[in-house]
Design a protein around this motif. Structure first.
Motif, short mmCIF file in Angstrom:
data_model
loop_
_atom_site.label_atom_id
_atom_site.label_comp_id
_atom_site.label_asym_id
_atom_site.label_seq_id
_atom_site.Cartn_x
_atom_site.Cartn_y
_atom_site.Cartn_z
N MET A 1 0.83 -1.20 0.00
CA MET A 1 0.00 0.00 0.00
C MET A 1 0.87 1.26 0.00
SD MET A 1 -3.08 1.29 0.06
CE MET A 1 -4.12 2.57 0.70
N ILE A 2 1.90 1.27 0.86
CA ILE A 2 2.78 2.43 0.93
C ILE A 2 3.48 2.65 -0.40
CG2 ILE A 2 4.87 3.35 2.02
CD1 ILE A 2 3.97 2.03 4.61
N GLN A 3 3.93 1.54 -1.03
CA GLN A 3 4.59 1.65 -2.33
C GLN A 3 3.64 2.23 -3.36
OE1 GLN A 3 6.01 -2.08 -3.94
NE2 GLN A 3 7.78 -1.09 -4.82
N THR A 4 2.36 1.84 -3.28
CA THR A 4 1.35 2.36 -4.19
C THR A 4 1.15 3.86 -3.98
OG1 THR A 4 0.18 0.26 -4.31
CG2 THR A 4 -1.08 2.23 -4.85
N LEU A 5 1.05 4.27 -2.72
CA LEU A 5 0.85 5.68 -2.42
C LEU A 5 2.04 6.52 -2.86
CD1 LEU A 5 -0.95 5.67 1.03
CD2 LEU A 5 -1.73 6.78 -1.05
N ASN A 6 3.23 5.94 -2.81
CA ASN A 6 4.40 6.68 -3.27
C ASN A 6 4.26 7.11 -4.71
OD1 ASN A 6 5.71 6.55 -0.83
ND2 ASN A 6 6.92 4.75 -1.33
N ARG A 7 3.51 6.34 -5.50
CA ARG A 7 3.29 6.68 -6.91
C ARG A 7 2.47 7.96 -7.03
NH1 ARG A 7 2.46 1.53 -9.46
NH2 ARG A 7 1.19 2.55 -11.04
N ILE A 8 1.45 8.08 -6.19
CA ILE A 8 0.60 9.27 -6.28
C ILE A 8 1.37 10.51 -5.83
CG2 ILE A 8 -0.48 9.22 -3.97
CD1 ILE A 8 -3.15 9.87 -5.36
N PHE A 9 2.35 10.32 -4.95
CA PHE A 9 3.13 11.45 -4.47
C PHE A 9 4.12 11.94 -5.52
CE2 PHE A 9 2.26 9.45 -0.16
CZ PHE A 9 1.14 10.23 0.04
N GLU A 10 4.20 11.25 -6.65
CA GLU A 10 5.02 11.74 -7.76
C GLU A 10 4.31 12.83 -8.54
OE1 GLU A 10 6.07 8.34 -10.07
OE2 GLU A 10 7.20 7.38 -8.45
N LEU A 11 2.99 12.94 -8.35
CA LEU A 11 2.24 14.04 -8.97
C LEU A 11 2.62 15.34 -8.28
CD1 LEU A 11 -1.34 12.48 -9.30
CD2 LEU A 11 0.47 12.54 -11.02
N ASP A 12 2.75 16.41 -9.05
CA ASP A 12 3.23 17.69 -8.51
C ASP A 12 2.40 18.16 -7.33
OD1 ASP A 12 5.31 17.81 -10.31
OD2 ASP A 12 4.26 19.12 -11.72
N ALA A 13 1.08 18.04 -7.42
CA ALA A 13 0.22 18.53 -6.34
C ALA A 13 0.50 17.80 -5.04
CB ALA A 13 -1.25 18.37 -6.73
#
Length: 229
Positions: A1-13
């Motif tokens: 799950m954490i690895q998945t969330l790290n992907r969304i944190f690559e978005l600028d916002a």
């Protein structure tokens, strides 16, 4: 799950969130899986969440009075969708459907998104930019349907797919997809027969190569030149 969330944190916002807000979002978000053809949401469903494509692809569309499907957009990996829920949209106007054999989507409650936006001005501006860019993108699609010929619309769609999910293979670009010619027709507001004819012409000119579920763009620069003709 954490690895998945790290992907969304690559978005600028989402890069604007602080560690405390990141931890809070990790607790609130839900990871869901969908099989090919399964609806993620349908017209009339409450606009209760914003979603992020983790694996697979998602198509956004609608049905006319005769039940004919109209595909409006395809969202690829690492893209947000359903984001207009933030603008106080009460009910979904379109449907979203999983396109691949295995699809994962991260779901964030719209009220949680709004809480973060209220607390973090930079995050709020980033999300507003995504929404603005999305509106511009849809406006450009409408203008394309109104003012561009069918051949240009099909070529623009191929270029969009190449940019978003194409894989470089030497000097060529490989696009993996499971779209039918009818899907291409729906996305470009033309007929299946016209799409087939245009793709066959591009194949004869050795600009693309097609096989089931795959397309190879042999010369993206020449394809771009044809688009300007």
């Amino acid at each position: 799950m954490i690895q998945t969330l790290n992907r969304i944190f690559e978005l600028d916002a989402f890069k604007e969130l602080n560690p405390e807000e990141i931890d809070w979002l990790q607790e609130k978000s839900k990871l869901k899986s969908f099989e090919k053809g399964e609806f993620i949401f349908s017209p009339g469903n409450p606009s209760a969440s914003v979603l992020f494509v983790v694996e697979g692809r998602v198509k956004l569309g609608a049905f006319n009075n005769d039940g004919k499907e109209m595909i409006k957009h395809i969202f690829f990996q690492n893209e947000l969708f359903g984001i207009m829920a933030i603008s106080n949209q009460k009910l979904r106007a379109n449907y979203s459907k999983a396109m691949d054999d295995y699809n994962e989507v991260l779901e964030i409650d719209v009220y949680d998104m709004k809480k973060l936006m209220q607390k973090n001005a930079s995050f709020s501006l980033g999300i507003s930019k995504i929404m603005g860019d999305r509106l511009v993108q849809f406006q450009e699609r409408i203008e394309s349907l109104m003012f561009k010929d069918t051949s240009t619309r099909v070529i623009d769609l191929l270029k969009e797919f190449a940019k978003k999910q194409g894989q470089q293979v030497g000097d060529e670009i490989m696009i993996k997809h499971n779209l039918t010619h009818q899907d291409f027709a729906s996305l470009t507001a033309t007929t299946r027969q016209t799409v087939t004819s245009i793709l066959n012409d591009l194949k004869k000119e050795d600009l693309i190569y097609m096989e089931r579920g795959k397309m190879l763009i042999r010369n993206i620069d020449k394809l771009s030149y044809l688009r300007r003709m």
